[in-house]
Design a protein around this motif. Structure first.
Motif, PDB file in Angstrom:
ATOM      1  N   UNK A 166       2.668   0.977   3.482  1.00 40.50           N
ATOM      2  CA  UNK A 166       4.004   0.403   3.328  1.00 40.50           C
ATOM      3  C   UNK A 166       5.028   1.397   2.796  1.00 40.50           C
ATOM      4  N   UNK A 167       4.583   2.355   2.005  1.00 37.49           N
ATOM      5  CA  UNK A 167       5.461   3.403   1.496  1.00 37.49           C
ATOM      6  C   UNK A 167       4.655   4.691   1.434  1.00 37.49           C
ATOM      7  N   UNK A 168       5.273   5.805   1.816  1.00 38.07           N
ATOM      8  CA  UNK A 168       4.547   7.071   1.828  1.00 38.07           C
ATOM      9  C   UNK A 168       5.481   8.208   1.456  1.00 38.07           C
ATOM     10  N   UNK A 169       4.985   9.107   0.649  1.00 38.01           N
ATOM     11  CA  UNK A 169       5.731  10.310   0.278  1.00 38.01           C
ATOM     12  C   UNK A 169       5.777  11.276   1.457  1.00 38.01           C
ATOM     13  N   UNK A 170       6.904  11.957   1.607  1.00 29.57           N
ATOM     14  CA  UNK A 170       6.990  13.037   2.590  1.00 29.57           C
ATOM     15  C   UNK A 170       8.094  13.982   2.136  1.00 29.57           C
ATOM     16  N   UNK A 171       8.173  15.135   2.786  1.00 33.07           N
ATOM     17  CA  UNK A 171       9.145  16.148   2.394  1.00 33.07           C
ATOM     18  C   UNK A 171       9.376  17.106   3.548  1.00 33.07           C
ATOM     19  N   UNK A 204       5.045  -8.836  -5.811  1.00 35.14           N
ATOM     20  CA  UNK A 204       4.126  -8.019  -5.021  1.00 35.14           C
ATOM     21  C   UNK A 204       3.104  -7.375  -5.954  1.00 35.14           C
ATOM     22  N   UNK A 205       1.995  -6.986  -5.371  1.00 39.12           N
ATOM     23  CA  UNK A 205       1.008  -6.186  -6.082  1.00 39.12           C
ATOM     24  C   UNK A 205       1.020  -4.791  -5.485  1.00 39.12           C
ATOM     25  N   UNK A 206       0.650  -3.809  -6.285  1.00 35.50           N
ATOM     26  CA  UNK A 206       0.710  -2.409  -5.868  1.00 35.50           C
ATOM     27  C   UNK A 206      -0.699  -1.859  -5.722  1.00 35.50           C
ATOM     28  N   UNK A 207      -0.952  -1.305  -4.531  1.00 38.80           N
ATOM     29  CA  UNK A 207      -2.213  -0.608  -4.286  1.00 38.80           C
ATOM     30  C   UNK A 207      -1.864   0.843  -3.961  1.00 38.80           C
ATOM     31  N   UNK A 208      -2.110   1.724  -4.915  1.00 35.38           N
ATOM     32  CA  UNK A 208      -1.681   3.109  -4.785  1.00 35.38           C
ATOM     33  C   UNK A 208      -2.857   4.008  -4.421  1.00 35.38           C
ATOM     34  N   UNK A 209      -2.683   4.806  -3.363  1.00 37.57           N
ATOM     35  CA  UNK A 209      -3.678   5.820  -3.018  1.00 37.57           C
ATOM     36  C   UNK A 209      -3.133   7.178  -3.436  1.00 37.57           C
ATOM     37  N   UNK A 210      -3.865   7.844  -4.316  1.00 33.49           N
ATOM     38  CA  UNK A 210      -3.502   9.184  -4.754  1.00 33.49           C
ATOM     39  C   UNK A 210      -4.330  10.200  -3.975  1.00 33.49           C
ATOM     40  N   UNK A 211      -3.652  11.199  -3.435  1.00 33.46           N
ATOM     41  CA  UNK A 211      -4.307  12.228  -2.637  1.00 33.46           C
ATOM     42  C   UNK A 211      -4.022  13.577  -3.286  1.00 33.46           C
ATOM     43  N   UNK A 212      -5.021  14.436  -3.478  1.00 33.91           N
ATOM     44  CA  UNK A 212      -4.753  15.761  -4.061  1.00 33.91           C
ATOM     45  C   UNK A 212      -3.655  16.485  -3.301  1.00 33.91           C
ATOM     46  N   UNK A 213      -2.839  17.206  -4.034  1.00 30.19           N
ATOM     47  CA  UNK A 213      -1.679  17.869  -3.426  1.00 30.19           C
ATOM     48  C   UNK A 213      -2.068  18.715  -2.220  1.00 30.19           C
ATOM     49  N   UNK A 214      -3.107  19.489  -2.342  1.00 33.14           N
ATOM     50  CA  UNK A 214      -3.469  20.391  -1.253  1.00 33.14           C
ATOM     51  C   UNK A 214      -4.038  19.670  -0.041  1.00 33.14           C
ATOM     52  N   UNK A 215      -4.395  18.409  -0.198  1.00 36.82           N
ATOM     53  CA  UNK A 215      -4.947  17.629   0.909  1.00 36.82           C
ATOM     54  C   UNK A 215      -3.949  16.626   1.480  1.00 36.82           C
ATOM     55  N   UNK A 252       0.852  -1.182   0.000  1.00 39.11           N
ATOM     56  CA  UNK A 252       0.000   0.000   0.000  1.00 39.11           C
ATOM     57  C   UNK A 252       0.893   1.239   0.000  1.00 39.11           C
ATOM     58  N   UNK A 253       0.721   2.068  -1.023  1.00 41.55           N
ATOM     59  CA  UNK A 253       1.575   3.236  -1.223  1.00 41.55           C
ATOM     60  C   UNK A 253       0.698   4.477  -1.287  1.00 41.55           C
ATOM     61  N   UNK A 254       1.083   5.511  -0.545  1.00 40.02           N
ATOM     62  CA  UNK A 254       0.329   6.767  -0.552  1.00 40.02           C
ATOM     63  C   UNK A 254       1.202   7.884  -1.113  1.00 40.02           C
ATOM     64  N   UNK A 255       0.719   8.537  -2.164  1.00 41.99           N
ATOM     65  CA  UNK A 255       1.463   9.622  -2.797  1.00 41.99           C
ATOM     66  C   UNK A 255       0.511  10.761  -3.145  1.00 41.99           C
ATOM     67  N   UNK A 256       1.041  11.973  -3.312  1.00 45.11           N
ATOM     68  CA  UNK A 256       0.202  13.074  -3.776  1.00 45.11           C
ATOM     69  C   UNK A 256       0.030  13.051  -5.288  1.00 45.11           C
ATOM     70  N   UNK A 257      -1.068  13.622  -5.753  1.00 45.39           N
ATOM     71  CA  UNK A 257      -1.305  13.696  -7.185  1.00 45.39           C
ATOM     72  C   UNK A 257      -2.588  13.015  -7.595  1.00 45.39           C
ATOM     73  N   UNK A 258      -2.706  12.770  -8.887  1.00 47.20           N
ATOM     74  CA  UNK A 258      -3.903  12.166  -9.445  1.00 47.20           C
ATOM     75  C   UNK A 258      -3.548  10.901 -10.213  1.00 47.20           C
ATOM     76  N   UNK A 259      -4.483   9.982 -10.258  1.00 45.83           N
ATOM     77  CA  UNK A 259      -4.298   8.724 -10.989  1.00 45.83           C
ATOM     78  C   UNK A 259      -4.459   8.979 -12.488  1.00 45.83           C
TER      79      UNK A 259
END
Length: 512
Positions: free
Chosen positions: A102-107, A75-86, A47-54
């Motif tokens: 399992x993996x998440x974008x941060x800065x 492995x299989x990939x389940x990606x959650x896209x979240x709008x940048x401002x959210x 399960x991967x969470x990143x900003x942006x759109x699918x």
């Protein structure tokens, strides 16, 4: 900032130090990007969470990726896209609640340091040593050495250069229509903006970042990216704010409240003039995605985090304005040594401590950092979405797959340069060479916020009310500076003093 234009994004923060680690399980694999088989549970879904759109073709590309991983990473990939401002709020809630990711974008400009301090991210040194040799070797040593957190690798750096690329997107068709020659400097840019105001009714001349998360793209703040005279840059204490800043390369902390003649104040004053004169978009603070009006043809100039015009941006404009055309205008000084770099990066991907698939997550990223697999995940299916061009460049065929690499797999070893931007290709290659930069005397410095955490919390709450309105000219600096300082001055002064104390100690230790 591309959303690399935000960003970017894509430019650089604190976790790049993984390079000191060596791996032992990596097998280069075959030319199709198939690594040697590893023992892995084929039922694992990451399960991967990143900003942006699918993208429309995202699932198609993931099907191809999972086909390639069969019998290897499995492995299989389940990606959650979240709008940048959210994304900041959504990701923080997910981490605090223990949601399994399992993996998440941060800065650093988001909440990376805070999440590390809160213990939400897994230290990666051992995992990278065991399963991430390719991740490590695809990034230069400077990136790793400059960005450890407490001496540890806490996330994987996502970057390709040693400073961020920045430019303005300018409507070339409008410039040529008005008989304006190519823009050579900032004064030319502003003259063009005023001409648009006078002769193109219905077209806003200028827009900038007006939300809290976009304040590095506010009108006055953005000026520092092209400031080779003063070499101003944010500090580690306030990473996306110029209220505290370094100037030149002497380790001195500057406080805007204490320096009425600061270049930052001059930039703010000019931003006010643009707003009062109707050159800045009247709703600059109310538009979540400040680039969107420009991309659909309603604004003539807006800042970006890239050199060159992306194919997506060009195509989007033509869908709304068939005769429309962008050009990239930058005032970056490409004299070797003119720019200072601490080799930090601004985008990262981390493994939350709650992940039950940490090993598989690193194995997947290692696989994704192999050239054929990187090409797939960064650009899509060859022959359908893109085609290679000599010189490690790429030509876009279709924009139905547009998932920026900088939010999950970006690395300088595999990243290609977009073809068709020959005018800026030299700059792109320039900023990817560490030898072109003067090392910051504070390279490797980490600010420990604990002694002034209460002041930081208070200051940030107050700054949120003033910063983007002031730095975009919406507030009158003749009165706003005084109001801002009355509320935030004492807290900012304590932060500045503590930062200076830590800087002085760091520099003294370097001399020993």
């Amino acid at each position: 900032m591309a959303k690399r234009m935000y960003l970017g994004l894509a430019r650089l923060s604190g976790l790049w130090l993984l390079l000191l680690l060596g791996g032992c399980l990596y097998n280069p694999g075959d030319e199709q990007g198939n690594s040697a088989p590893l023992e892995a549970d084929p039922s694992v879904t990451l399960k991967i969470m990143v900003p942006g759109e699918r993208s429309p073709d995202f699932d198609l590309v993931m099907q191809e990726a999972e086909r390639r991983m069969t019998g290897t990473v499995n492995v299989k990939i389940e990606m959650e896209f979240v709008p940048w401002n959210d994304f900041g709020t959504r990701s923080q809630v997910a981490l605090a609640s223990g949601e399994e990711i399992d993996l998440i974008f941060d800065a650093p400009w988001l909440h990376l340091n805070e999440m590390i301090a809160s213990g939400y991210y897994e230290p990666l040194d051992v995992l990278l040593e065991q399963y991430g040799e390719t991740i490590v070797t695809k990034r230069p040593r400077q990136m790793w050495d400059a960005n450890r957190f407490g001496g540890k690798v806490m996330a994987i750096p996502l970057g390709v250069s040693h400073v961020m690329s920045h430019s303005y997107y300018v409507r070339k068709d409008i410039r040529e229509k008005l008989g304006v020659p190519p823009i050579r400097d900032y004064e030319d840019l502003i003259r063009f903006a005023y001409l648009v105001k006078a002769r193109e009714p219905g077209l806003a001349p200028f827009i900038a970042g007006g939300t809290r998360s976009q304040q590095l793209y506010s009108q006055a703040t953005f000026r520092h990216y092209h400031d080779s005279e003063n070499r101003i840059r944010p500090t580690q204490a306030l990473k996306s704010s110029l209220m505290l800043y370094y100037q030149h390369n002497d380790g001195k902390v500057h406080n805007v409240f204490k320096e009425p003649d600061s270049p930052v104040r001059r930039w703010v004053k000019e931003a006010r003039r643009l707003y009062v004169d109707g050159v800045m978009h009247k709703d600059v603070l109310g538009i979540k995605d400040f680039q969107e009006p420009g991309l659909v043809g309603r604004v003539a100039i807006f800042p970006t985090g890239s050199f060159g015009v992306s194919s997506v941006a060009g195509q989007t404009l033509k869908e709304h304005v068939p005769e429309g055309e962008f050009e990239s205008v930058t005032f970056f000084d490409d004299t070797p040594g003119a720019n200072i770099s601490d080799f930090s990066q601004w985008n990262f991907i981390a493994v939350p401590v709650v992940s039950r698939h940490k090993e598989e997550a690193i194995r997947f990223l290692n696989w994704a950092n192999e050239k054929p697999n990187y090409d797939l995940l960064a650009y899509g299916i060859q022959g359908m979405h893109w085609e290679p061009v000599e010189g490690n460049k790429t030509k876009t065929i279709s924009t139905r797959y547009n998932q920026p690499a900088f939010v999950w797999i970006w690395n300088p070893g595999d990243d290609r340069i977009g073809a068709g931007n020959e005018g800026t290709e030299r700059l792109v290659r320039f900023i990817r060479d560490a030898a072109n930069f003067t090392p910051d005397v504070l390279t490797g410095f980490e600010f420990v916020s604990g002694p002034v955490q209460a002041e930081l919390d208070r200051y940030n709450r107050i700054e949120a009310k003033y910063y983007t309105p002031l730095f975009n000219g919406v507030l009158d600096p003749d009165t706003a500076w005084e109001q801002f300082e009355a509320e935030a001055g004492p807290a900012l002064e304590r932060i500045a003093n503590e930062l200076q104390r830590q800087v002085d100690q760091f520099l003294a230790n370097k001399k020993k």
